[in-house]
Design a protein around this motif. Structure first.
Motif, PDB file in Angstrom:
ATOM      1  N   GLU A  86       0.822  -1.208   0.000  1.00 58.92           N
ATOM      2  CA  GLU A  86       0.000   0.000   0.000  1.00 58.92           C
ATOM      3  C   GLU A  86       0.856   1.257   0.000  1.00 58.92           C
ATOM      4  O   GLU A  86       1.814   1.381   0.765  1.00 58.92           O
ATOM      5  N   ASP A  87       0.510   2.189  -0.889  1.00 57.18           N
ATOM      6  CA  ASP A  87       1.138   3.509  -0.906  1.00 57.18           C
ATOM      7  C   ASP A  87       0.135   4.481  -1.510  1.00 57.18           C
ATOM      8  O   ASP A  87      -0.116   4.474  -2.715  1.00 57.18           O
ATOM      9  N   CYS A 104      11.620   1.230  -4.196  1.00 58.79           N
ATOM     10  CA  CYS A 104      11.525   1.140  -2.735  1.00 58.79           C
ATOM     11  C   CYS A 104      10.342   0.259  -2.333  1.00 58.79           C
ATOM     12  O   CYS A 104      10.442  -0.528  -1.383  1.00 58.79           O
ATOM     13  N   LEU A 105       9.230   0.381  -3.050  1.00 59.09           N
ATOM     14  CA  LEU A 105       8.081  -0.483  -2.779  1.00 59.09           C
ATOM     15  C   LEU A 105       8.404  -1.929  -3.111  1.00 59.09           C
ATOM     16  O   LEU A 105       8.010  -2.852  -2.392  1.00 59.09           O
ATOM     17  N   PHE A 106       9.138  -2.145  -4.198  1.00 55.70           N
ATOM     18  CA  PHE A 106       9.510  -3.502  -4.611  1.00 55.70           C
ATOM     19  C   PHE A 106      10.355  -4.195  -3.547  1.00 55.70           C
ATOM     20  O   PHE A 106      10.256  -5.414  -3.361  1.00 55.70           O
ATOM     21  N   ASP A 114       7.071 -10.458  -6.922  1.00 55.70           N
ATOM     22  CA  ASP A 114       6.756  -9.114  -7.399  1.00 55.70           C
ATOM     23  C   ASP A 114       5.708  -8.505  -6.468  1.00 55.70           C
ATOM     24  O   ASP A 114       5.296  -9.132  -5.490  1.00 55.70           O
ATOM     25  N   ILE A 115       5.282  -7.303  -6.788  1.00 55.86           N
ATOM     26  CA  ILE A 115       4.315  -6.594  -5.945  1.00 55.86           C
ATOM     27  C   ILE A 115       3.109  -6.166  -6.784  1.00 55.86           C
ATOM     28  O   ILE A 115       3.194  -6.040  -8.009  1.00 55.86           O
ATOM     29  N   SER A 126       1.894  -3.611 -11.031  1.00 53.45           N
ATOM     30  CA  SER A 126       3.056  -4.254 -10.415  1.00 53.45           C
ATOM     31  C   SER A 126       4.250  -3.315 -10.590  1.00 53.45           C
ATOM     32  O   SER A 126       4.090  -2.157 -10.977  1.00 53.45           O
ATOM     33  N   LEU A 127       5.446  -3.812 -10.356  1.00 51.20           N
ATOM     34  CA  LEU A 127       6.630  -2.961 -10.516  1.00 51.20           C
ATOM     35  C   LEU A 127       6.763  -2.455 -11.945  1.00 51.20           C
ATOM     36  O   LEU A 127       7.053  -1.282 -12.176  1.00 51.20           O
TER      37      LEU A 127
END
Length: 202
Positions: A86-87, A104-106, A114-115, A126-127
């Motif tokens: 979450e961001d 940074c989220l990855f 992956d995200i 995703s990324l």
């Protein structure tokens, strides 16, 4: 202003989805840089002989003018699990060359491959790819992407995917997630079971 990039699939000397890349490229030039003259990327891309065989990412870096065109060998990565991250402040309206916030989220993915980024409760990307979700009969893509991709635009126009709002609470409606981008279409995209999506799902 930041530099922007456009990444095009180059396979055995063929440039894929160039029509959609031209649309996004010229839209970004108009909205981000205030330039109204349209340019055709094919007039600037000359594939060197050493990159005419194989699969490459043709990476165009530009601001008010094209600054660099490079060819990067591409191999498809195996992605079998995703973590919801979450961001609510993330912004990637244009394809910025600076991807520090995304990276940074990855780094928060843990043991996942992956995200999937969640913004204000909604599924985004995703990324490096737009997400699409299969409900057992149709594929759907969120109406809240961070960056609407060229492959996404093409598949929507072809009627192969449809657009709807997808929140974390909606995930139980779907069976699997696909990740699409300039180099990943239905034939070669990663497909992840919903049971392998971890994180914020309730």
């Amino acid at each position: 202003m930041s530099q922007l990039i456009e990444t095009i699939k180059c396979h055995n000397s063929q440039l894929y989805n160039i029509h959609w890349h031209n649309i996004r490229f010229n839209q970004a030039r108009k909205e981000y840089f205030g330039l109204h003259t349209k340019m055709n990327l094919t007039n600037f891309i000359k594939i060197p002989s050493s990159f005419k065989k194989g699969l490459f990412r043709c990476r165009i870096t530009y601001s008010k003018s094209i600054e660099k065109i490079e060819y990067l060998p591409h191999r498809y990565k195996k992605i079998e699990s995703l973590r919801l991250i979450e961001d609510n402040d993330i912004n990637y309206t244009y394809k910025y060359s600076d991807r520090e916030n995304l990276n940074c989220l990855f780094e928060k993915r843990g043991i996942c491959d992956d995200i999937l980024i969640v913004k204000n409760g909604c599924i985004t990307d995703s990324l490096t790819a737009n997400s699409i979700f299969f409900d057992g009969s149709e594929w759907w893509t969120p109406d809240t992407p961070l960056l609407p991709g060229t492959q996404r635009a093409k598949l929507i126009e072809e009627g192969k995917i449809s657009v709807c709002r997808i929140t974390t609470a909606d995930l139980s409606k779907y069976q699997k997630v696909g990740l699409i981008n300039a180099l990943q279409d239905f034939e070669n995209m990663p497909v992840i079971k919903l049971s392998e999506v971890y994180g914020l799902r309730k």
